[in-house]
Scaffold this active site. Structure first.
Site, PDB file in Angstrom:
ATOM      1  N   SER A 170       0.846  -1.192   0.000  1.00  0.00           N
ATOM      2  CA  SER A 170       0.000   0.000   0.000  1.00  0.00           C
ATOM      3  C   SER A 170       0.885   1.247   0.000  1.00  0.00           C
ATOM      4  O   SER A 170       2.110   1.156   0.115  1.00  0.00           O
ATOM      5  CB  SER A 170      -0.915   0.008   1.217  1.00  0.00           C
ATOM      6  OG  SER A 170      -0.160   0.353   2.362  1.00  0.00           O
ATOM      7  N   LYS A 171       0.228   2.390  -0.093  1.00  0.00           N
ATOM      8  CA  LYS A 171       0.957   3.652  -0.224  1.00  0.00           C
ATOM      9  C   LYS A 171       1.938   3.897   0.909  1.00  0.00           C
ATOM     10  O   LYS A 171       2.936   4.583   0.733  1.00  0.00           O
ATOM     11  CB  LYS A 171      -0.038   4.812  -0.306  1.00  0.00           C
ATOM     12  CG  LYS A 171      -0.658   4.915  -1.682  1.00  0.00           C
ATOM     13  CD  LYS A 171      -1.315   6.256  -1.895  1.00  0.00           C
ATOM     14  CE  LYS A 171      -1.949   6.294  -3.269  1.00  0.00           C
ATOM     15  NZ  LYS A 171      -3.346   6.718  -3.217  1.00  0.00           N
TER      16      LYS A 171
END
Ligand code: GLU
Length: 483
Positions: free
Chosen positions: A253-254
């Site tokens: 994820s980011k």
């Protein structure tokens, strides 16, 4: 041989994720290897979450990676439209067909009724499955609900006691018990199809032969197979790819770093490196040589050899690989790609195009991403030099350095600044001269380098002198002298 047709069906609810890029790549490779067609379908039926900018980002990112499609919303094709929101009128007739053949039914249950069912399941510690309350409504019950103004959804009537078996190209044989699949919704109360239904109709109409996608869709596949069967359609082959995890084994994820292809590109990753790296998330080259073009990967690609487990996205490895591509890239192409990063930080007009290219050539070696160059080149611009750490005190102020710099200043008029070879030779002569006086060659070079770059390491010094030219060079040497 059967016609191989594969597709990628992203939903434009975000910029193209590297995971989707990997799915696209494997589909593309499979098509290429088997003389098949690669189709792009934009699944934008969720109108609230879909956005045209994201659709554009999907096009741009796939193109940048070199994953060109044979059929798609922009290029057309025999089985369009390829944008799901333009296909709304296609689905109802199939819904009708399923209702008529007894494979689907209208369900008038209200949200409250369904909530109550769910709560009961929770209280009994059971997995929730729809009660099938509306499966066999009488015409009177139906009429009553309609008169009440209720808008039905349509549910698929999942057959009882069926074992749904399919041979996954990646994972091998997979089995599902139909009794654990509740009657799922195929058409919402606003008459639009759900994902599981639209995807089957589209894949069927687009004659997709192989569906290669992430394993998060495996449970959907069981439902989709039931729909194909109910429609009397041929069931395509499926291949489900393991997930992409971060090094801490959580979903990428980011918070781990960039995840959208366009963000990687913005940071200065080369799409050639990115696509190569992404291919290695599940696929391994038969000759062990990891750095390969997409064409070479396609020639070596075998879907049945893809790893069925999850892959770890190692940013460090991507950085290494990107560095390898930067080292090998054609210098003109590299200069064009790296220019925007330089322009953002410096007045690029201080250099001629040839000087710019030369600077890139001599500074590319240690780069892992394109934007890294910015921190390595400040001394090519402006008049003054910024000294790193204690370089001024510890390197420039020494008696040895001062001696070297004074001598440089005496000699400089005899140097041909436009001639790299000559500069190289002159520096060599200088080293020999001081060596004879007991000064180590590297000390001689440190003095010059520190005076003109403010650092003790970096690009080839003759090249730096050649690029900055006589005026800047001489001024900086003078400034470094303690009078
Ligand atoms: N639109 C779906 C997604 O983005 C497509 C899944 C599929 O390939 O069937 O997850």
């Amino acid at each position: 041989m059967e016609n191989i047709r594969v597709r990628i069906a992203p939903s434009p609810s975000g910029n193209l994720h590297v995971g989707t890029a990997r799915t696209a790549l494997f589909n593309y490779l499979f098509a290429k290897k088997n003389n098949g067609k690669f189709v792009l379908r934009i699944e934008d039926t969720d109108l609230e979450r879909s956005n045209e900018a994201y659709t554009q980002n999907i096009y741009d990112s796939l193109k940048a990676l070199g994953l060109n499609w044979d059929e798609g919303p922009d290029v057309g094709g025999q089985y369009g439209p390829y944008q799901q929101s333009e296909r709304f009128d296609i689905y109802p007739k199939y819904v009708q067909k399923l209702i008529e053949s007894g494979h689907a039914y209208e369900c008038f249950c209200t949200t409250e009724e369904l909530e109550a069912e769910k709560e009961e399941a929770i209280a009994n510690k059971k997995a929730y499955i729809y009660s099938e309350k509306c499966r066999n409504l009488t015409p009177e019950q139906r009429a009553k609900y309609i008169a009440e103004g209720r808008k039905p959804v349509v549910r698929f009537a999942v057959p009882k006691d069926r074992e749904i078996v399919f041979n996954d190209l990646v994972k091998g044989e997979l089995k599902f018990d139909s009794n654990l699949i509740g009657d799922f919704v195929i058409q919402k109360s606003n008459n639009t199809p759900t994902y599981n239904f639209a995807v089957v109709i589209d894949d069927m109409e687009m004659k997709i032969s192989h569906i290669i996608r992430g394993e998060d869709h495996i449970s959907n596949t069981a439902k989709q197979i039931l729909i194909y069967e109910a429609l009397g359609a041929e069931v395509p082959k499926f291949g489900h790819l393991g997930m992409i995890l971060a090094t801490d084994r959580s979903k990428l994820s980011k918070r781990h770093g960039a995840t959208a292809v366009s963000d990687f590109v913005k940071q200065g990753y080369l799409t050639e490196a990115l696509v190569n790296f992404v291919a290695l998330l599940g696929w391994a080259p038969s000759d062990g040589e990891e750095i390969k073009t997409v064409d070479a990967i396609a020639a070596d690609f075998d879907i049945t050899k893809i790893s069925s487990s999850n892959s770890v996205f190692e940013y460090d490895k991507l950085n290494w690989m990107n560095g390898q591509y930067i080292k090998k890239m054609d210098i003109k192409e590299l200069t064009e790609k790296i220019k925007p990063y330089i322009e953002e930080a410096y007045n690029i007009n201080e250099l001629t195009p040839a000087q710019l290219e030369h600077m890139v050539e001599v500074t590319r070696e240690p780069l892992t991403i394109l934007s890294d160059i910015v921190k390595d080149i400040p001394f090519f611009f402006g008049e003054d030099v910024e000294f790193e750490g204690t370089v001024k005190e510890d390197v420039l102020a020494t008696e040895t350095s001062q001696k070297v710099l004074n001598k440089v200043l005496e000699d400089v008029d005899g140097w041909d600044f436009n001639n790299l070879e000559d500069l190289h030779e002159k520096l060599g002569e200088l080293r020999t001269f001081f060596k004879e006086q007991g000064i180590k060659p590297k000390e001689t070079m440190w003095a010059i380098r520190a005076a003109i770059t403010g650092r003790t390491h970096g690009a080839d010094i003759s090249a730096v002198i050649n690029i900055i030219g006589k005026d800047k060079f001489t001024n900086r040497i003078k400034k470094a002298l303690i009078s």
